[in-house]
Structure formats: structure tokens, C-alpha cells
Write a protein that holds these residues in place. Structure first.
Motif, mmCIF file in Angstrom:
data_model
loop_
_atom_site.group_PDB
_atom_site.id
_atom_site.type_symbol
_atom_site.label_atom_id
_atom_site.label_comp_id
_atom_site.label_asym_id
_atom_site.label_seq_id
_atom_site.Cartn_x
_atom_site.Cartn_y
_atom_site.Cartn_z
ATOM 1 N N TYR A 105 33.450 37.148 45.354
ATOM 2 C CA TYR A 105 34.217 38.351 45.685
ATOM 3 C C TYR A 105 33.539 39.590 45.103
ATOM 4 O O TYR A 105 33.379 40.614 45.789
ATOM 5 N N HIS A 106 33.126 39.497 43.836
ATOM 6 C CA HIS A 106 32.454 40.641 43.212
ATOM 7 C C HIS A 106 31.062 40.851 43.804
ATOM 8 O O HIS A 106 30.602 41.989 43.949
ATOM 9 N N PHE A 107 30.388 39.746 44.144
ATOM 10 C CA PHE A 107 29.074 39.875 44.766
ATOM 11 C C PHE A 107 29.185 40.581 46.118
ATOM 12 O O PHE A 107 28.345 41.425 46.467
ATOM 13 N N ALA A 108 30.235 40.233 46.871
ATOM 14 C CA ALA A 108 30.435 40.892 48.169
ATOM 15 C C ALA A 108 30.682 42.382 47.984
ATOM 16 O O ALA A 108 30.194 43.212 48.769
ATOM 17 N N GLY A 109 31.428 42.755 46.927
ATOM 18 C CA GLY A 109 31.647 44.172 46.656
ATOM 19 C C GLY A 109 30.364 44.890 46.301
ATOM 20 O O GLY A 109 30.119 46.030 46.737
ATOM 21 N N TRP A 110 29.503 44.219 45.528
ATOM 22 C CA TRP A 110 28.208 44.830 45.170
ATOM 23 C C TRP A 110 27.303 44.906 46.396
ATOM 24 O O TRP A 110 26.635 45.924 46.633
ATOM 25 N N TRP A 111 27.282 43.844 47.209
ATOM 26 C CA TRP A 111 26.405 43.801 48.380
ATOM 27 C C TRP A 111 26.811 44.867 49.409
ATOM 28 O O TRP A 111 25.967 45.460 50.073
ATOM 29 N N SER A 112 28.143 45.117 49.515
ATOM 30 C CA SER A 112 28.608 46.126 50.472
ATOM 31 C C SER A 112 28.390 47.540 49.964
ATOM 32 O O SER A 112 28.534 48.501 50.728
ATOM 33 N N GLY A 113 28.079 47.682 48.662
ATOM 34 C CA GLY A 113 27.871 48.994 48.082
ATOM 35 C C GLY A 113 29.096 49.576 47.412
ATOM 36 O O GLY A 113 29.051 50.699 46.889
ATOM 37 N N ALA A 114 30.200 48.842 47.414
ATOM 38 C CA ALA A 114 31.426 49.353 46.791
ATOM 39 C C ALA A 114 31.312 49.349 45.265
ATOM 40 O O ALA A 114 31.976 50.143 44.590
ATOM 41 N N PHE A 115 30.466 48.467 44.705
ATOM 42 C CA PHE A 115 30.257 48.385 43.263
ATOM 43 C C PHE A 115 28.791 48.650 42.954
ATOM 44 O O PHE A 115 27.895 48.385 43.761
ATOM 45 N N ARG A 116 28.558 49.165 41.768
ATOM 46 C CA ARG A 116 27.200 49.428 41.311
ATOM 47 C C ARG A 116 26.926 48.574 40.075
ATOM 48 O O ARG A 116 27.738 48.474 39.165
ATOM 49 N N TRP A 117 25.745 47.928 40.055
ATOM 50 C CA TRP A 117 25.323 47.100 38.913
ATOM 51 C C TRP A 117 24.851 47.997 37.783
ATOM 52 O O TRP A 117 24.043 48.905 37.982
ATOM 53 N N THR A 118 25.349 47.733 36.566
ATOM 54 C CA THR A 118 24.981 48.534 35.396
ATOM 55 C C THR A 118 24.243 47.625 34.418
ATOM 56 O O THR A 118 24.851 46.970 33.567
ATOM 57 N N SER A 119 22.921 47.586 34.536
ATOM 58 C CA SER A 119 22.148 46.647 33.722
ATOM 59 C C SER A 119 22.178 46.994 32.243
ATOM 60 O O SER A 119 22.080 46.117 31.386
ATOM 61 N N GLU A 120 22.313 48.304 31.918
ATOM 62 C CA GLU A 120 22.308 48.678 30.508
ATOM 63 C C GLU A 120 23.563 48.207 29.785
ATOM 64 O O GLU A 120 23.663 48.309 28.559
ATOM 65 N N GLU A 242 32.210 55.895 43.716
ATOM 66 C CA GLU A 242 33.216 56.879 44.152
ATOM 67 C C GLU A 242 33.059 57.188 45.646
ATOM 68 O O GLU A 242 31.958 57.441 46.141
ATOM 69 N N GLY A 243 34.185 57.147 46.372
ATOM 70 C CA GLY A 243 34.211 57.558 47.765
ATOM 71 C C GLY A 243 33.620 56.580 48.746
ATOM 72 O O GLY A 243 33.480 56.909 49.927
ATOM 73 N N HIS A 244 33.237 55.386 48.308
ATOM 74 C CA HIS A 244 32.661 54.421 49.240
ATOM 75 C C HIS A 244 33.759 53.923 50.194
ATOM 76 O O HIS A 244 34.880 53.633 49.772
ATOM 77 N N PRO A 245 33.447 53.820 51.487
ATOM 78 C CA PRO A 245 34.496 53.435 52.455
ATOM 79 C C PRO A 245 35.094 52.050 52.211
ATOM 80 O O PRO A 245 36.229 51.782 52.601
ATOM 81 N N TRP A 246 34.310 51.145 51.592
ATOM 82 C CA TRP A 246 34.821 49.802 51.325
ATOM 83 C C TRP A 246 35.509 49.703 49.955
ATOM 84 O O TRP A 246 36.056 48.661 49.611
ATOM 85 N N GLY A 247 35.458 50.772 49.184
ATOM 86 C CA GLY A 247 35.957 50.715 47.810
ATOM 87 C C GLY A 247 37.411 50.287 47.718
ATOM 88 O O GLY A 247 37.769 49.415 46.911
ATOM 89 N N GLU A 248 38.290 50.898 48.540
ATOM 90 C CA GLU A 248 39.713 50.590 48.440
ATOM 91 C C GLU A 248 40.065 49.221 49.019
ATOM 92 O O GLU A 248 41.179 48.737 48.818
ATOM 93 N N TRP A 249 39.128 48.610 49.740
ATOM 94 C CA TRP A 249 39.374 47.254 50.202
ATOM 95 C C TRP A 249 39.149 46.231 49.087
ATOM 96 O O TRP A 249 39.788 45.176 49.058
ATOM 97 N N PHE A 250 38.220 46.555 48.199
ATOM 98 C CA PHE A 250 37.900 45.620 47.123
ATOM 99 C C PHE A 250 38.745 45.836 45.871
ATOM 100 O O PHE A 250 38.952 44.890 45.103
ATOM 101 N N GLN A 251 39.200 47.036 45.629
ATOM 102 C CA GLN A 251 40.027 47.260 44.445
ATOM 103 C C GLN A 251 40.838 48.530 44.619
ATOM 104 O O GLN A 251 40.466 49.441 45.351
ATOM 105 N N ARG A 252 41.971 48.561 43.897
ATOM 106 C CA ARG A 252 42.807 49.749 43.822
ATOM 107 C C ARG A 252 43.072 50.030 42.350
ATOM 108 O O ARG A 252 43.265 49.103 41.551
ATOM 109 N N ALA A 253 43.089 51.288 41.985
ATOM 110 C CA ALA A 253 43.412 51.703 40.614
ATOM 111 C C ALA A 253 42.534 50.990 39.595
ATOM 112 O O ALA A 253 43.007 50.519 38.553
#
Length: 670
Positions: A105-120, A242-253
Motif C-alpha cells: 500500500y505504501h509502495f503504491a503511494g510512493w510509486w504514484s508520486g503521492a509520497f516522497r522517500w526521505t533517505s536522510e 502537497e497537492g498531488h492528485p492521488w494524495g487524498e486517495w492514499f491518506q487523509r489528515a
């Protein structure tokens, strides 16, 4: 006796709705008391808006639930509290499924661009946080499943049927999970998605519990999901774009649990699981077998009865064992040393002050003797109902150095982790159950055979403590001093004769005669064949819950039992021959179970004890509550075992009247 009549008294007679109301009421009362205590102390804490407050509510809910389950007469397997021999595979499978689902589920959010990987984010601090998450995920998931997919689902199902029970337990799970969130957030659309998704998750886990017959697999799924979700978001490995069209599909608040896409997947999972449940039905969980498999008892860390023994006593025993602890017991060792260290600090004031307070003479006790599994516990539970006695209780023997003043600071917490039933015979136990003083002696000194239960590779070192003449004069004085110190605590508030029960006191009649010249003894015996088979079961199902290392296959409790059985009985009869009149009485276990009231009256008459109407009323009520108890059923012994029993105990088969025809009651009881 019908099943309905067996459970016609006590908590089991309450309706499911009554039990549910009592559970919620007790949890609320405990929470309000905690909130009031914080306010009186001036602490700026809120029950619902702080992590500590929510933890208190969880502990209160679990404690109340365990109290209800202890008083309930229904088998625990009816509520999914059943851990079979394949529990490791079930947990692993559940962990894999739960972790894979949330990871994808989280991988799909990252792959769609809704999440950003923070390596640091991968730092020493985050790695430490991940370690904490890994350690706490399974216990947290197990507690939640015990409450919501276990007992509450069972209660609601009995009251309203399967669909409503699943939905009701799911709603309660969601309500408990969102405790502490702001009301405006909960009543928003985002809060609605969160509540709905958590309800669907709980319903899915409930269906899987019904499908598998156990909370084990759902616990693994929930733990796997907790590990992934908390590891990702508490360590900030993924951050929303922020503002990604898929963002609200993967998470709210800022909470992936509130994503509409997650809700759709969970709904599909519920539909598939429900279809499979309707198609395959629920499995038949074996009600007669132990609720917890022996391999699981080895893994369970919280079961050690000597966890509150002083740290110096534990460290000395570990040094003697050369710290030889098998890996499966490492978690138990960590728990024991942590509990012991904390209790050592808490009980220091009592260890200093108690000798100044405890100067009274202990009244001459009544002792129940007889080897393990010969009926001593049953007889002890019966006589402990007599108000003329002071009886050691679990909360006292678990913490002997804190039994008078300081024990209540930690003993109730240990009570949360006590098994609802004894691990070898499913007899119900709780903090106030009568208990043998041998655990207290072991918690105060090394001079107890029970340390051999924990360290079976050193069994020879501790088995000598069974026999009084095997101890040196200095060891005898130490043993006497610890025993008297504990008995003064037991009789401090009520100066009445102690009622003691320890199987190993069978070989210590001489020691008690030295301390208490007017002590009285009740010796209970059981058919040696049944006694041996029960002790063999005790070793495999009971001792595994205590031990810190695996026993030697060639030299262990079972291989030594018949030798000790004969030696203890010889020691008892040798010392009993010199006892004055009305100092000793005997009873057979089979006679006691057949006519408990008659046998107790006879014992009291032989010992010159008063049989009061109050005791009689208590005894009759108690016997009604245990009328449905059935003991373990053991396979018949092999011819080789029968020969060994005859060789060791043949003289007592004759003495106790068990040398009868195969169709006699005594033979059938064996």
C-alpha cells in the motif's frame, strides 16, 4: 448434569449484555479514578489526550477483561483464546500477510508520486525507534485481539448473532483506537474515513478469527501492519507530496489509515473472507486440550512465578547456571530481571522495617501434605474457605518480601500477566487464590526445589532441598528463618492458624514439628499410577511455563519422580509414627472427590477442628461452582512404566487400598 446447569451460577449466568456493561463500567471507573488522582496531584494530564492516559485506559480495559474471563465458566477456546501446536507458522504467516499488505500500500503511494522517500530519515534515532516498534508490535496486537476479536466478539455473538457481533466489535475497536483525537477531527470527513477503515479492519480480523478458530493468525496480521505503518511514519521515511492528485486517495489528515483506497481494499478483504467463512464454516477447536500449546508456553515471557524474587537471588542462580539460557527463553529472562530489579528497589523499605514489626508468635499451622498431583490443591481450596485459618494467597507468595506493606506497588501489575488457569490442569487462578508457601520460600532463599523447575540442568543441586536431613545446620536455620518471616506476614492482620500446602512438606514433618510442636497434618494420597501420569503431564505442560533452560532428557523431573515419590512417602510415615494423637489424618483423593463434604467432616473430627456452619455454607457454594470441572485425561502407561510404578510404590498400593480387582472403583480411578 447438563451444560446449562454447569454454568448456572456466577458471572457465567449473566447475559452477554450484562458482562459487556460490567466490562465497560469497570474500565470507566478505573479511568475516572486515574483522572481524579492526576488532578488531585496537580499533574497536567488528560485521560484521553495523552499517551499515558490512553495507556492507562488500555491497561484498565485489559485488567477488567481478564477479571471477567477468570470468573467466566466457559472454555477460553470459545473466545478464540486457543494457541495450537502450529502457532509459530500461523504468526509468521500473519506477519507476512499484514506486513506485505501495508508495505505494498505504501509502495503504491510512493510509486504514484503521492509520497516522497526521505533517505536522510535513516539515522541512529530512527533505527532505535524501529527496534521499539518491532518489540512492542506483537504484544500490542495480541492485547487488542484478545479484547476485540476474542472475548468481546464471543459475548456479542452469543447475544446478537455473528454479523452484528462482527460489526459491534469492529465499532468498539475503532472507538478505542481513536481515543484522544480531537472531537472536531473525528466528526470531519477525514475522521469518518478513519473510523470506517478501522472498523473494517477489525471486522476483517474478526472474520479471520472465526475462520481459523483462534486469535493467533489475526494477531500476526495486525502486528505486521503495525510494524510497517509505524516504521514508515514514525521514522518519517515517507512524507506526503502537497497537492498531488492521488494524495487524498492514499491518506487523509496525515494518516494512511484514513485513505479511501485503503477502505476499498479492506472492504474487498472482508467480502472475500466472509464468503470463505460461509463456504468452509468454523473449525472445531478442541475444547478438552490445553488452551495454550506447550511450545507457546516456552515462549511466553510473563509466566514465571519467581519473577519478583530479589535480584541478588536471581543473579546468584544465574551464575550457578553459568548463564546457560536457551535463546527461546531470552525474552523471559529480560522480563524476569526487569521485574526483579524493580521489585528489589520497591521492597527495600519493607525488608528493613518488617523485622521490627513482625515479632508475634505464629499459631501452630495445619499442613496439607502429599506429593504433587495427588489432590493437595483441591483439598487446599476446600479448607481455605474456613474462616478459622489464615491462608497464603497468590499476591503474597508471588512477592514474599513485599507481602505486608509494599507489594501492592507492583504485584497487581504482575497479576495482569498471570495465566487465567494453571498451565498443567486449567484450574482457575487469580491474585487472591490460595497458594502454597513453597513459592514464597523459593522467593526468599535458594533452599527450595522450585529453583530446579527454573534451572532443570541444576536439578540435583535443588532436589536435595526436599529432604530436611540433607541440609546443613546453617541451611536449616536459614530455611526456618525465611519460613517464619513469611508466616508472620500472613498472620499479621489475622492471628489465626495458617493453612499451609506444599507437596515437598511431605518429607519435612520433622522440621515443622521442631517449629510447631502442635502442628496438625492432613496427608492426601492418590492412586500411584494416576499420580505418576499426572506428574508426567505436569512436566510437559506446566514446568515449561517456568523453566529458563531445557531439561536433560535423561535426568529430569519425570525420570526422578518415582524415586522422590517413594522417599517422600517413606519420610512422612517415618515421622508421622511419632506424632501425638489428633495430629495427623489421611484421605484418599478418590474419596474426597466422591464425597467432599463427608470427607472434610471426617478429617475435622479426627483432628479436633471445629466444623462451623459458616464454613459449611461456603463449602457448598464453592462445590457448586467447580461441579463442571473435569481433570486431564492421560493415556494408559506402557507395561514398562507400570513395572516401574509397581517396583517403587507397590508397598503403598497395598497400604492405601489400591491393590484391587480391575473392575473396582479404585482401579477405574487410576
Amino acid at each position: 448434569m447438563t451444560e446449562q446447569r454447569k454454568r448456572s451460577s456466577g458471572v457465567a449466568a449473566w447475559s452477554p449484555w450484562t458482562r459487556l456493561g460490567v466490562w465497560i463500567g469497570c474500565t470507566t471507573i478505573i479511568g475516572l479514578c486515574a483522572q481524579g488522582a492526576w488532578e488531585l496531584s496537580g499533574a497536567d494530564l488528560s485521560l484521553l489526550e495523552s499517551s499515558l492516559g490512553r495507556s492507562v485506559l488500555v491497561v484498565a480495559a485489559l485488567a477488567s477483561l481478564l477479571g471477567l474471563m477468570t470468573a467466566d465458566r466457559h472454555p477460553l477456546a470459545e473466545y478464540g483464546v486457543f494457541v495450537g501446536p502450529d502457532w509459530i507458522r500461523s504468526v509468521r504467516r500473519g506477519l507476512l500477510v499484514g506486513a506485505a499488505f501495508f508495505a505494498l500500500y505504501h509502495f503504491a503511494g510512493w510509486w504514484s508520486g503521492a509520497f516522497r522517500w526521505t533517505s536522510e530519515a535513516l539515522s541512529g534515532r530512527t533505527l532505535t525507534a524501529m527496534g521499539e516498534i518491532l518489540i512492542t508490535a506483537i504484544p500490542m496486537a495480541a492485547c487488542q485481539q484478545l479484547i476485540f476479536s476474542g472475548y468481546l466478539l464471543g459475548l456479542l455473538r452469543a447475544a446478537a448473532g455473528r454479523p452484528i457481533a462482527l460489526l459491534g466489535s469492529g465499532v468498539l475497536f475503532a472507538a478505542a483506537s481513536v481515543l484522544g483525537k480531537r472531537s472536531d477531527a473525528l466528526w470531519s470527513a477525514d475522521g469518518g474515513w478513519l473510523f470506517a477503515n478501522l472498523t473494517l479492519l477489525a471486522v476483517l480480523l474478526g472474520v479471520l478469527r472465526l475462520q481459523t478458530g483462534s486469535i493467533v493468525f489475526p494477531t500476526g496480521i495486525l502486528a505486521g501492519g503495525l510494524i510497517i505503518r509505524r516504521a514508515v511514519w514514525k521514522t518519517h521515511l515517507l512524507t506526503p507530496v502537497e497537492g498531488h492528485p492521488w494524495g487524498e486517495w492514499f491518506q487523509r489528515a496525515a494518516d494512511t489509515r484514513s485513505g479511501p483506497l485503503l477502505g476499498g481494499l479492506l472492504l474487498a478483504g472482508v467480502a472475500v473472507a466472509w464468503w470463505r467463512l460461509l463456504r468452509t464454516g468454523e473449525p472445531d477447536v478442541p475444547r478438552e486440550s490445553p488452551a495454550l500449546d506447550a511450545s507457546f508456553k516456552k515462549f511466553l515471557p510473563f509466566s514465571n512465578m519467581l519473577a519478583l524474587a530479589p535480584l541478588d537471588l536471581w543473579l546468584a542462580r544465574l551464575r550457578e547456571a553459568r548463564w546457560h539460557i536457551e535463546p527461546i527463553y531470552w525474552l523471559r529472562l529480560v522480563w524476569v530481571l526487569g521485574a526483579s530489579a524493580l521489585n528489589t528497589l520497591l521492597t527495600l523499605p519493607e525488608r528493613w522495617l518488617a523485622p521490627l514489626l513482625l515479632r508475634h508468635r505464629v499459631p501452630d499451622p495445619v499442613l496439607i501434605v502429599g506429593v504433587h498431583r495427588s489432590g493437595t490443591t483441591h483439598l487446599h481450596n476446600l479448607l481455605a474457605l474456613d474462616p478459622q485459618f489464615s491462608v497464603p494467597r497468590n499476591f503474597q507468595v508471588l512477592n514474599p518480601w513485599g507481602a505486608l506493606l509494599t507489594g501492592w506497588l507492583i504485584t497487581p501489575l504482575l497479576g495482569l500477566f498471570m495465566s487465567l488457569r494453571r498451565p498443567m490442569d486449567a484450574v482457575r487462578v487469580h491474585l487472591f487464590s490460595p497458594q502454597e508457601e513453597e513459592f514464597a520460600v523459593a522467593g526468599m532463599t535458594r533452599l527450595s526445589p522450585y529453583w530446579g523447575f527454573l534451572f532443570p540442568r541444576q536439578i540435583d543441586r535443588f532436589d536435595r532441598c526436599i529432604y530436611w536431613d540433607a541440609l546443613t545446620p546453617a541451611e536449616q536455620r536459614e530455611w526456618e528463618s525465611c519460613l517464619l518471616h513469611f508466616l508472620r506476614k500472613v498472620t499479621f492482620w489475622r492471628r489465626r492458624p495458617p493453612l499451609l500446602k506444599s507437596p515437598y512438606n511431605t518429607a519435612r514433618v520433622t522440621a515443622f514439628q521442631r517449629l510447631f510442636p502442635r502442628a496438625r497434618f492432613i496427608h492426601i494420597c492418590r492412586h500411584p499410577q494416576a499420580t505418576y501420569l499426572s506428574n508426567r503431564h505436569f512436566a510437559t505442560e506446566g514446568l515449561v511455563a517456568f523453566q529458563m533452560q531445557d531439561p536433560d532428557p535423561q535426568d529430569n523431573y519425570v525420570t526422578r519422580f518415582l524415586d522422590h515419590y517413594r522417599r517422600q512417602e517413606d519420610a512422612f510415615y517415618g515421622a508421622a509414627a511419632a506424632l501425638p494423637p489428633q495430629s495427623v489424618a489421611e484421605v484418599r483423593y478418590e474419596a474426597l472427590t466422591a464425597d467432599p463434604l463427608g470427607e472434610v467432616r471426617r478429617l475435622y473430627a479426627e483432628l479436633g477442628l471445629e466444623y462451623s456452619p459458616r464454613f459449611d455454607r461456603r463449602l457448598r457454594r464453592y462445590l457448586e461452582t467447580v461441579a463442571d470441572y473435569t481433570g486431564n485425561k492421560h493415556p494408559r502407561p506402557t507395561p514398562e512404566v507400570s513395572v516401574e510404578i509397581e517396583r517403587h510404590m507397590g508397598v503403598y498400593l497395598d497400604r492405601w487400598g489400591y491393590r484391587t480387582t480391575p473392575t473396582s472403583p479404585a482401579a477405574r480411578a487410576a
